[in-house]
Design a protein around this motif. Structure first.
Motif, PDB file in Angstrom:
ATOM      1  N   GLY A 170       0.817  -1.206   0.000  1.00 36.91           N
ATOM      2  CA  GLY A 170       0.000   0.000   0.000  1.00 36.91           C
ATOM      3  C   GLY A 170       0.850   1.254   0.000  1.00 36.91           C
ATOM      4  O   GLY A 170       2.060   1.218  -0.262  1.00 36.91           O
ATOM      5  N   ARG A 171       0.173   2.371   0.313  1.00 36.97           N
ATOM      6  CA  ARG A 171       0.852   3.658   0.373  1.00 36.97           C
ATOM      7  C   ARG A 171       0.788   4.145   1.814  1.00 36.97           C
ATOM      8  O   ARG A 171      -0.255   4.039   2.469  1.00 36.97           O
ATOM      9  CB  ARG A 171       0.171   4.660  -0.555  1.00 36.97           C
ATOM     10  CG  ARG A 171       0.830   6.032  -0.590  1.00 36.97           C
ATOM     11  CD  ARG A 171       0.296   6.868  -1.754  1.00 36.97           C
ATOM     12  NE  ARG A 171       0.912   8.196  -1.780  1.00 36.97           N
ATOM     13  CZ  ARG A 171       0.406   9.253  -1.146  1.00 36.97           C
ATOM     14  NH1 ARG A 171      -0.715   9.150  -0.456  1.00 36.97           N
ATOM     15  NH2 ARG A 171       1.021  10.423  -1.207  1.00 36.97           N
ATOM     16  N   PHE A 172       1.907   4.659   2.306  1.00 38.43           N
ATOM     17  CA  PHE A 172       2.018   5.009   3.719  1.00 38.43           C
ATOM     18  C   PHE A 172       2.392   6.475   3.854  1.00 38.43           C
ATOM     19  O   PHE A 172       3.274   6.962   3.155  1.00 38.43           O
ATOM     20  CB  PHE A 172       3.047   4.102   4.398  1.00 38.43           C
ATOM     21  CG  PHE A 172       2.681   2.646   4.284  1.00 38.43           C
ATOM     22  CD1 PHE A 172       1.752   2.083   5.144  1.00 38.43           C
ATOM     23  CD2 PHE A 172       3.215   1.867   3.276  1.00 38.43           C
ATOM     24  CE1 PHE A 172       1.382   0.753   5.021  1.00 38.43           C
ATOM     25  CE2 PHE A 172       2.859   0.534   3.141  1.00 38.43           C
ATOM     26  CZ  PHE A 172       1.938  -0.024   4.015  1.00 38.43           C
ATOM     27  N   ARG A 173       1.680   7.141   4.769  1.00 36.74           N
ATOM     28  CA  ARG A 173       1.828   8.591   4.912  1.00 36.74           C
ATOM     29  C   ARG A 173       2.182   8.963   6.345  1.00 36.74           C
ATOM     30  O   ARG A 173       2.325   8.095   7.202  1.00 36.74           O
ATOM     31  CB  ARG A 173       0.525   9.277   4.495  1.00 36.74           C
ATOM     32  CG  ARG A 173       0.184   9.058   3.038  1.00 36.74           C
ATOM     33  CD  ARG A 173      -1.111   9.734   2.675  1.00 36.74           C
ATOM     34  NE  ARG A 173      -2.243   9.120   3.360  1.00 36.74           N
ATOM     35  CZ  ARG A 173      -3.495   9.527   3.229  1.00 36.74           C
ATOM     36  NH1 ARG A 173      -3.779  10.550   2.460  1.00 36.74           N
ATOM     37  NH2 ARG A 173      -4.472   8.919   3.874  1.00 36.74           N
ATOM     38  N   LEU A 174       2.250  10.268   6.597  1.00 36.13           N
ATOM     39  CA  LEU A 174       2.674  10.816   7.883  1.00 36.13           C
ATOM     40  C   LEU A 174       2.034  10.082   9.068  1.00 36.13           C
ATOM     41  O   LEU A 174       0.809   9.982   9.161  1.00 36.13           O
ATOM     42  CB  LEU A 174       2.302  12.300   7.944  1.00 36.13           C
ATOM     43  CG  LEU A 174       2.750  13.055   9.198  1.00 36.13           C
ATOM     44  CD1 LEU A 174       4.263  13.176   9.240  1.00 36.13           C
ATOM     45  CD2 LEU A 174       2.101  14.425   9.258  1.00 36.13           C
TER      46      LEU A 174
END
Ligand SMILES: [Zn+2]
Length: 216
Positions: A170-174
């Motif tokens: 997936g995509r991982f953010r702050l």
């Protein structure tokens, strides 16, 4: 352990609540908690659960089940020394600053480090915290650069402090915390929009999967 998600798994939160995590793991969880109200609630629930167990101890002991309870606690909390990481505080107002307790531990701006290139466009800080085979470092990815597929002999965790990255899962953010199972393979690619900086937990050797074999 299932696929990596965006939050610490319950065994990690439970260990944190009981004060049984090693220092570097505790630092990653505490930093995630500064970003994540729902995990703060879970930790509070686990702390209450631990307290309830100790309150029940006399009657449990009378029934002869104390050893079982202690064994359960010991098994879940592990035999490692208590971490000295202070509890999390709300994240700072400015987007550039990292939250406590990490901010005090860094003792200066995130980028103000000595960086060692892992591969072109990916750097690891000389700054580290932890003991023995469990160390927290900073990982810095240039925009759009990929950390090649690799395998960790033991646990790896990443906590996003700036920017974002994506991997097979997936995509991982702050504020996201990603746990990779020991022995699992994965890569990581920073967003095109800007640098991605993560707090990295390493607990074993890293093997890059596309390394050429020894030459004759
Ligand atoms: Zn969370």
């Amino acid at each position: 352990m299932g696929l990596p998600g965006h939050h610490p798994q319950d065994d990690l939160l439970f260990g944190y609540a009981g004060g049984g995590l090693r220092e570097a793991r505790s630092l990653l969880v505490a930093t995630h908690l500064a970003y994540c109200p729902s995990c703060r609630e879970r930790v509070a629930a686990f702390e209450a659960q631990c307290g309830a167990w100790f309150d029940e101890t006399p009657s449990v002991s009378a029934d002869g089940h104390l050893d079982a309870i202690l064994e359960r606690l010991h098994g879940r909390l592990g035999a490692e020394p208590r971490a000295s990481v202070p509890p999390p505080r709300p994240r700072p107002a400015t987007a550039e600053a990292v939250p406590e307790p990490l901010r005090s531990w860094l003792d200066g701006p995130v980028r103000d480090r000595v960086w060692t290139a892992m591969v072109p466009g990916v750097w690891v800080s000389s700054w580290s915290r932890g003991t023995g085979g469990s160390l927290a470092r900073l990982l810095r990815m240039a925009p759009g650069v990929t950390v090649p597929a690799h395998r960790h002999e033991a646990a790896e965790m990443l906590l996003v402090l700036e920017g974002a990255f994506r991997d097979e899962y997936g995509r991982f953010r702050l504020g996201d915390l990603i746990q990779y199972e020991p022995g699992s393979d994965h890569h990581a690619t920073g967003d095109e929009a800007g640098e991605c900086i993560c707090l990295l937990l390493v607990e074993g050797e890293v093997v890059f999967l596309d390394e050429p074999g020894p030459t004759a």
